[in-house]
Design an enzyme around this catalytic site. Structure first.
Site, mmCIF file in Angstrom:
data_model
loop_
_atom_site.group_PDB
_atom_site.id
_atom_site.type_symbol
_atom_site.label_atom_id
_atom_site.label_comp_id
_atom_site.label_asym_id
_atom_site.label_seq_id
_atom_site.Cartn_x
_atom_site.Cartn_y
_atom_site.Cartn_z
ATOM 1 N N ASP A 191 0.839 -1.202 0.000
ATOM 2 C CA ASP A 191 0.000 0.000 0.000
ATOM 3 C C ASP A 191 0.878 1.257 0.000
ATOM 4 O OD1 ASP A 191 -2.702 1.147 0.277
ATOM 5 O OD2 ASP A 191 -1.937 1.914 2.170
ATOM 6 N N GLU A 241 14.177 -15.292 -0.333
ATOM 7 C CA GLU A 241 14.655 -16.357 0.571
ATOM 8 C C GLU A 241 13.713 -17.551 0.553
ATOM 9 O OE1 GLU A 241 14.706 -14.644 4.498
ATOM 10 O OE2 GLU A 241 16.276 -13.210 3.938
HETATM 11 C C1 BGC Z 1 -5.628 2.255 -0.591
HETATM 12 C C2 BGC Z 1 -6.772 3.062 -0.098
HETATM 13 C C3 BGC Z 1 -6.415 3.618 1.271
HETATM 14 C C4 BGC Z 1 -5.063 4.362 1.233
HETATM 15 C C5 BGC Z 1 -4.517 4.592 2.580
HETATM 16 C C6 BGC Z 1 -4.609 3.363 -0.733
HETATM 17 O O1 BGC Z 1 -3.901 3.468 -1.719
HETATM 18 O O2 BGC Z 1 -5.845 1.602 -1.812
HETATM 19 O O3 BGC Z 1 -7.970 2.336 -0.048
HETATM 20 O O4 BGC Z 1 -7.390 4.518 1.683
HETATM 21 O O5 BGC Z 1 -4.104 3.626 0.540
HETATM 22 O O6 BGC Z 1 -4.019 3.415 3.123
#
Ligand code: BGC
Length: 482
Positions: A191, A241
């Site tokens: 993310d 790994e």
């Molecule tokens: C996720 C979102 C989220 C954000 C913060 C993003 O890119 O896809 O749904 O709100 O990251 O974590």
């Protein structure tokens, strides 16, 4: 397929709270997912990507993690996760999960210690007495900590940003990766992978920079710092790994040339290509997006996810959404499908009083419309957390479903290579053509029907006209006669 599975695999994205409800509380969970994995395997997908189910106060539906190595009771428990993983593997599906390294939850024990005034814990976040002028993606970026200091959050106030310049941050996330990889998870979707480090000293915005609301990348001081791609060297070593090596896919929301700095044999395996998420229904725009992305193979095509308006609504009608589906499945590279895309689900205009997206509550931008729970033949056992509109179950008969299955099956047989070459062209009738060694993809993006090249029509997103033309708003794959 040639190359490693992830280079040309089809990955099905599950947003757990909106997928399937196993315990009847109106919120999807891991038990519901386990029970419906055969639907995903039946589509022909190679893998499933599950967005966060880890312990979280759910202020951003799981993207605010308070325990990175446990399962939120809303979704089940670790045993339920292991059962889901076992079932997925038995069905031949790999499992990719989310890791959220840019920020945690304000309920994370280390942040709670920081809020309580522990100086050492504060070093692990960004606390200051003199906040700068950066905005966050969901509104203001600084939250008062109650003692005259402020802390930085690039998303909601309940999502404090980790300080990646603190030497404890990287080893903390190494352990998170190892925990899930040891359990048998096949990969991680990272993310905000281009976030993490901020400009040293958190300087004010330069006078010529005006960040646009909702777009992290428009603040060059808050993301894409030179240190960030380097993090993934370390992560790749960890992934390698394992046997088989685990896979890392980044949410790198930057222009393709910059995003390419995050991928390669010693960094992330892949980054999502968001070009089709933002391009309008326009043949020249799609050709430009496709050609630019293919300069940085292998490409990870995506048209929908849990953050954007669903394609039937975004492009104006369900036929275009089917054509877009056949397009991302018909190009060399990996393809990511978002749950419900196989049913051609439209964006739902969720009544304002029912909306739950923190972005809506803070900035008036709502992502709830693409998060309405899926229709299942047996229904959701209890009223779902976001109400479904009347007649939602009619989408179960969507022509997108047989199309998705047929296209994925064909794709397996035809083995499109993970990288190009692809020749793009657009003619005066807004006919988009992408010719690659396996077949030619044609999309009719203008007002009238268009001719197809000579050869065998392998599949089309809508029936051809009586005289063999591709109708407007449709796509086809054609194997050339030669
Ligand atoms: C996720 C979102 C989220 C954000 C913060 C993003 O890119 O896809 O749904 O709100 O990251 O974590």
């Amino acid at each position: 397929m040639t190359g490693d599975w992830w280079q040309s695999g089809v990955v099905y994205q599950v947003y757990p709270r909106s997928f399937a409800d196993g315990n009847g509380d109106g919120i999807g969970d891991l038990a519901g997912l386990t029970a419906h994995l055969d639907h995903i395997a039946g589509l022909g997908a190679d893998a499933v990507w599950i967005t966060p189910f880890q312990t979280s106060p759910q202020k951003d539906h799981g993207y605010d993690v308070s325990d990175y190595t446990d399962v939120d009771p809303l979704f089940g428990d670790r045993a339920g996760f292991t059962a889901m993983l076992g079932r997925a593997h038995a069905l031949g599906l790999r499992v990719i999960i989310d890791i959220v390294p840019n920020h945690c939850s304000s309920e994370h024990p280390i942040f709670r210690q920081a809020l309580a005034g522990d100086e050492s814990a504060r070093q692990r976040f960004h606390f200051t007495r003199t906040p700068n002028d950066w905005p966050s993606v969901f509104g203001p970026a600084w939250e008062p900590a109650g003692d005259g200091t402020w802390y930085l959050h690039l998303y909601a106030p309940e999502q404090p940003d980790w300080n990646w310049r603190d030497p404890r941050t990287a080893p903390f996330f190494d352990d998170v990766l190892r925990f899930w990889f040891d359990l048998g998870v096949d990969g991680m979707r990272v993310d905000v992978a281009y976030g993490l480090f901020k400009a040293p000293g958190l300087p004010p915005l330069p006078s010529d920079v005006t960040p646009s609301p909702g777009r992290l990348r428009s603040n060059p001081l808050a993301c894409d710092q030179p240190e960030t791609p380097e993090v993934y060297r370390r992560w790749r070593e960890i992934a390698d790994e394992y046997d088989p090596p685990r896979v890392l896919i980044g949410e790198v929301n930057l222009e393709p040339a910059r995003a390419a700095r995050y991928t390669g044999p010693e960094r992330l395996h892949q980054a999502f290509a968001f070009g089709f998420v933002v391009a309008p229904w326009d043949a020249r725009a799609w050709a430009a997006v496709g050609a630019e992305l293919l300069e940085h193979p292998p490409v990870t095509w995506v048209a929908e996810n849990h953050d954007v308006i669903r394609t039937p609504t975004r492009y104006g009608n369900p036929a275009r959404a089917r054509a877009a589906l056949l397009t991302i499945l018909g190009l060399p590279g990996a393809a990511y499908l978002y749950q419900g895309q196989e049913y051609g689900l439209p964006e739902v205009d969720v009544p304002a009083e029912d909306r739950q997206d923190p972005a809506w509550l803070r900035s008036g931008m709502s992502r709830d419309g693409c998060r309405v729970p899926l229709p299942w033949p047996e229904g959701f056992p209890a009223p779902p957390w976001l109400p479904a509109p009347d007649g939602w179950e009619r989408h179960l008969d969507s022509p997108s479903l047989p199309l998705t299955r047929a296209a994925i099956a064909l794709r397996r047989d035809l083995r499109p290579s993970p990288a190009g070459p692809v020749e793009w062209s657009v003619d005066g009738d807004d006919r988009l053509t992408a010719r690659h060694p396996a077949f030619t993809l044609v999309v009719a993006m203008g007002a009238g029907p268009v001719p197809l090249p000579d050869g065998e029509v392998l599949i089309s997103s809508d029936p051809l006209t009586a005289d063999g033309l591709l109708p407007p708003d449709a796509a086809a794959w054609v194997r050339s006669a030669a």
